[in-house]
Design a protein around this motif. Structure first.
Motif, mmCIF file in Angstrom:
data_model
loop_
_atom_site.group_PDB
_atom_site.id
_atom_site.type_symbol
_atom_site.label_atom_id
_atom_site.label_comp_id
_atom_site.label_asym_id
_atom_site.label_seq_id
_atom_site.Cartn_x
_atom_site.Cartn_y
_atom_site.Cartn_z
ATOM 1 N N VAL A 1 -48.810 27.276 41.485
ATOM 2 C CA VAL A 1 -50.107 26.664 41.214
ATOM 3 C C VAL A 1 -50.256 25.424 42.093
ATOM 4 C CG1 VAL A 1 -51.541 25.558 39.465
ATOM 5 C CG2 VAL A 1 -50.068 27.489 38.838
ATOM 6 N N PRO A 2 -51.299 25.358 42.908
ATOM 7 C CA PRO A 2 -51.459 24.177 43.782
ATOM 8 C C PRO A 2 -51.743 22.924 42.961
ATOM 9 C CG PRO A 2 -53.427 25.559 43.837
ATOM 10 C CD PRO A 2 -52.384 26.330 43.074
ATOM 11 N N ARG A 3 -51.223 21.798 43.434
ATOM 12 C CA ARG A 3 -51.491 20.536 42.759
ATOM 13 C C ARG A 3 -52.973 20.197 42.901
ATOM 14 N NH1 ARG A 3 -46.711 17.876 41.602
ATOM 15 N NH2 ARG A 3 -44.881 18.617 42.753
ATOM 16 N N PRO A 4 -53.612 19.745 41.838
ATOM 17 C CA PRO A 4 -55.045 19.411 41.927
ATOM 18 C C PRO A 4 -55.284 18.162 42.764
ATOM 19 C CG PRO A 4 -54.154 18.754 39.806
ATOM 20 C CD PRO A 4 -53.066 19.526 40.497
ATOM 21 N N GLU A 5 -56.441 18.099 43.401
ATOM 22 C CA GLU A 5 -56.850 16.903 44.128
ATOM 23 C C GLU A 5 -57.992 16.264 43.355
ATOM 24 O OE1 GLU A 5 -57.734 17.609 48.192
ATOM 25 O OE2 GLU A 5 -55.821 18.609 48.623
ATOM 26 N N TRP A 6 -57.757 15.049 42.857
ATOM 27 C CA TRP A 6 -58.746 14.374 42.019
ATOM 28 C C TRP A 6 -59.719 13.561 42.850
ATOM 29 C CZ3 TRP A 6 -57.951 16.531 37.523
ATOM 30 C CH2 TRP A 6 -56.662 16.888 37.140
ATOM 31 N N LYS A 7 -60.967 13.478 42.371
ATOM 32 C CA LYS A 7 -61.979 12.663 43.061
ATOM 33 C C LYS A 7 -61.595 11.189 43.025
ATOM 34 C CE LYS A 7 -65.897 15.745 42.127
ATOM 35 N NZ LYS A 7 -67.232 15.880 41.462
ATOM 36 N N THR A 8 -61.076 10.765 41.901
ATOM 37 C CA THR A 8 -60.590 9.391 41.772
ATOM 38 C C THR A 8 -59.148 9.437 41.294
ATOM 39 O OG1 THR A 8 -61.393 9.245 39.480
ATOM 40 C CG2 THR A 8 -62.873 8.474 41.230
ATOM 41 N N GLU A 9 -58.362 8.474 41.733
ATOM 42 C CA GLU A 9 -56.949 8.433 41.364
ATOM 43 C C GLU A 9 -56.589 7.043 40.843
ATOM 44 O OE1 GLU A 9 -54.846 9.923 44.859
ATOM 45 O OE2 GLU A 9 -54.691 11.840 43.801
ATOM 46 N N VAL A 10 -57.179 6.715 39.707
ATOM 47 C CA VAL A 10 -56.922 5.413 39.101
ATOM 48 C C VAL A 10 -55.435 5.236 38.831
ATOM 49 C CG1 VAL A 10 -57.392 3.941 37.107
ATOM 50 C CG2 VAL A 10 -59.205 5.375 38.054
ATOM 51 N N HIS A 11 -54.780 6.327 38.445
ATOM 52 C CA HIS A 11 -53.360 6.245 38.119
ATOM 53 C C HIS A 11 -52.516 5.846 39.326
ATOM 54 C CE1 HIS A 11 -54.227 10.231 39.629
ATOM 55 N NE2 HIS A 11 -52.964 10.516 39.760
ATOM 56 N N ARG A 12 -53.005 6.138 40.532
ATOM 57 C CA ARG A 12 -52.277 5.749 41.732
ATOM 58 C C ARG A 12 -52.794 4.436 42.332
ATOM 59 N NH1 ARG A 12 -48.958 9.841 42.987
ATOM 60 N NH2 ARG A 12 -49.578 11.977 42.454
ATOM 61 N N GLU A 13 -54.047 4.111 42.070
ATOM 62 C CA GLU A 13 -54.649 2.927 42.676
ATOM 63 C C GLU A 13 -54.311 1.641 41.918
ATOM 64 O OE1 GLU A 13 -56.222 2.894 45.531
ATOM 65 O OE2 GLU A 13 -55.897 5.066 45.728
ATOM 66 N N THR A 14 -54.034 1.742 40.620
ATOM 67 C CA THR A 14 -53.737 0.555 39.824
ATOM 68 C C THR A 14 -52.507 -0.169 40.373
ATOM 69 O OG1 THR A 14 -54.674 1.576 37.845
ATOM 70 C CG2 THR A 14 -53.189 -0.295 37.509
ATOM 71 N N LEU A 15 -52.675 -1.435 40.736
ATOM 72 C CA LEU A 15 -51.609 -2.291 41.264
ATOM 73 C C LEU A 15 -51.009 -1.759 42.565
ATOM 74 C CD1 LEU A 15 -49.691 -3.125 37.941
ATOM 75 C CD2 LEU A 15 -51.421 -4.501 39.093
ATOM 76 N N LYS A 16 -51.736 -0.906 43.251
ATOM 77 C CA LYS A 16 -51.214 -0.262 44.455
ATOM 78 C C LYS A 16 -50.809 -1.267 45.521
ATOM 79 C CE LYS A 16 -52.496 3.131 48.005
ATOM 80 N NZ LYS A 16 -53.568 4.051 48.487
ATOM 81 N N GLY A 17 -51.604 -2.313 45.682
ATOM 82 C CA GLY A 17 -51.326 -3.264 46.760
ATOM 83 C C GLY A 17 -50.456 -4.433 46.348
ATOM 84 N N ALA A 18 -49.942 -4.416 45.135
ATOM 85 C CA ALA A 18 -49.159 -5.550 44.644
ATOM 86 C C ALA A 18 -47.807 -5.617 45.347
ATOM 87 C CB ALA A 18 -48.956 -5.437 43.138
ATOM 88 N N SER A 19 -47.394 -6.838 45.686
ATOM 89 C CA SER A 19 -46.090 -7.035 46.308
ATOM 90 C C SER A 19 -45.002 -6.958 45.256
ATOM 91 C CB SER A 19 -46.040 -8.399 46.997
ATOM 92 O OG SER A 19 -46.112 -9.435 46.029
ATOM 93 N N ARG A 20 -43.766 -6.941 45.694
ATOM 94 C CA ARG A 20 -42.644 -6.913 44.759
ATOM 95 C C ARG A 20 -42.663 -8.135 43.845
ATOM 96 N NH1 ARG A 20 -40.082 -2.568 43.706
ATOM 97 N NH2 ARG A 20 -39.623 -2.151 45.906
ATOM 98 N N GLU A 21 -42.983 -9.304 44.429
ATOM 99 C CA GLU A 21 -43.026 -10.532 43.633
ATOM 100 C C GLU A 21 -44.179 -10.501 42.631
ATOM 101 O OE1 GLU A 21 -40.804 -12.852 43.434
ATOM 102 O OE2 GLU A 21 -39.582 -11.819 44.942
ATOM 103 N N GLN A 22 -45.302 -9.960 43.036
ATOM 104 C CA GLN A 22 -46.442 -9.851 42.121
ATOM 105 C C GLN A 22 -46.139 -8.901 40.974
ATOM 106 O OE1 GLN A 22 -49.335 -8.733 45.142
ATOM 107 N NE2 GLN A 22 -50.362 -10.718 44.980
ATOM 108 N N LEU A 23 -45.491 -7.792 41.275
ATOM 109 C CA LEU A 23 -45.107 -6.855 40.219
ATOM 110 C C LEU A 23 -44.145 -7.517 39.238
ATOM 111 C CD1 LEU A 23 -44.562 -3.505 42.189
ATOM 112 C CD2 LEU A 23 -46.471 -4.091 40.690
#
Length: 236
Positions: free
Chosen positions: A28-50
């Motif tokens: 079964v192919p993995r679905p491609e979502w229109k939005t990916e909030v689960h991946r975008e949340t805190l995506k750009g945060a540095s190690r120190e910010q995390l």
């Protein structure tokens, strides 16, 4: 130890027949979502910010966070245990206890302190559980830590049973700084990749967010209900 699947094909063929179609055998192919909030949340945060987000969330879940260096980890750990009632201590068989210089924890007694230590042993289920139930502290290394929720993620292995996380009176999770990720999404992805690359799936995966509590039962929060009364995270 891996199990054996019996009668899988007849079972799936019967389901397909009931659905009025042929049995599907292609992946079964993995679905491609229109939005990916689960991946975008805190995506750009540095190690120190995390790290800062993680520490802030830990205050909300009644968990004490300490920071130390790899060199000072043995001193920090022994001091934490001694100042909070001492042993006995139960630890997992995680090889990182050796890698991070915690050699004294591998002895039955900490030199000079009289604190007894038991290391989880493969094939000794009843003794492992007995030792965990009587331990003042359970000490483990986490596999991942989730900044968003102050959660540590641990996989059950032969040398690290699930009782180790829940039966001791107090809980210490050692968190290598590079294991902190934004949220559950990244941790589950890493575990899934490891399994796809041939790692045997764990019998259970634990997401632990601080000491046990009554959550929102009757809107009355009580910490330390059915598991560890206190939780400590040591970030290395």
């Amino acid at each position: 130890m891996q199990g054996t699947i019996h009668n899988r094909d007849p079972f799936l063929k019967n389901i397909a027949r009931k659905l009025g179609r042929k049995q599907k055998t292609d992946p079964v192919p993995r679905p491609e979502w229109k939005t990916e909030v689960h991946r975008e949340t805190l995506k750009g945060a540095s190690r120190e910010q995390l790290l800062e987000i993680f520490k802030k969330q830990c205050r909300n879940i009644h968990t004490t966070v300490m920071e130390t260096t790899r060199e000072q980890l043995p001193v920090t750990l022994k001091k934490l245990v001694s100042e909070n009632g001492g042993g006995p201590v139960v630890i997992s068989g995680d090889p990182r206890f050796q890698e991070y210089g915690l050699h004294e924890l591998l002895h039955e007694t900490w030199p000079g302190q009289g604190i007894s230590v038991y290391r989880w042993q493969e094939g000794k289920k009843e003794e492992n559980i007995r030792q965990a139930a009587s331990a003042k502290f359970g000490v483990v290394f986490c596999d991942h830590a989730l900044a968003e929720s102050g959660t540590v993620v641990l996989q059950t292995r032969d040398d690290q049973g699930r009782a180790l996380n829940y039966l001791p009176e107090n809980y210490i999770a050692i968190i290598p700084k590079d294991t902190i990720v934004p949220r559950m999404t990244q941790a589950v992805h890493a575990i899934n990749q490891a399994i796809e690359n041939g790692q045997t799936p764990p019998s259970s995966i634990h997401f632990i967010s601080g000491p046990s509590n009554s959550a929102d039962i009757e809107m009355n929060l009580v910490v330390g209900v059915h598991g560890p009364l206190k939780a400590f995270y040591i970030i290395v």
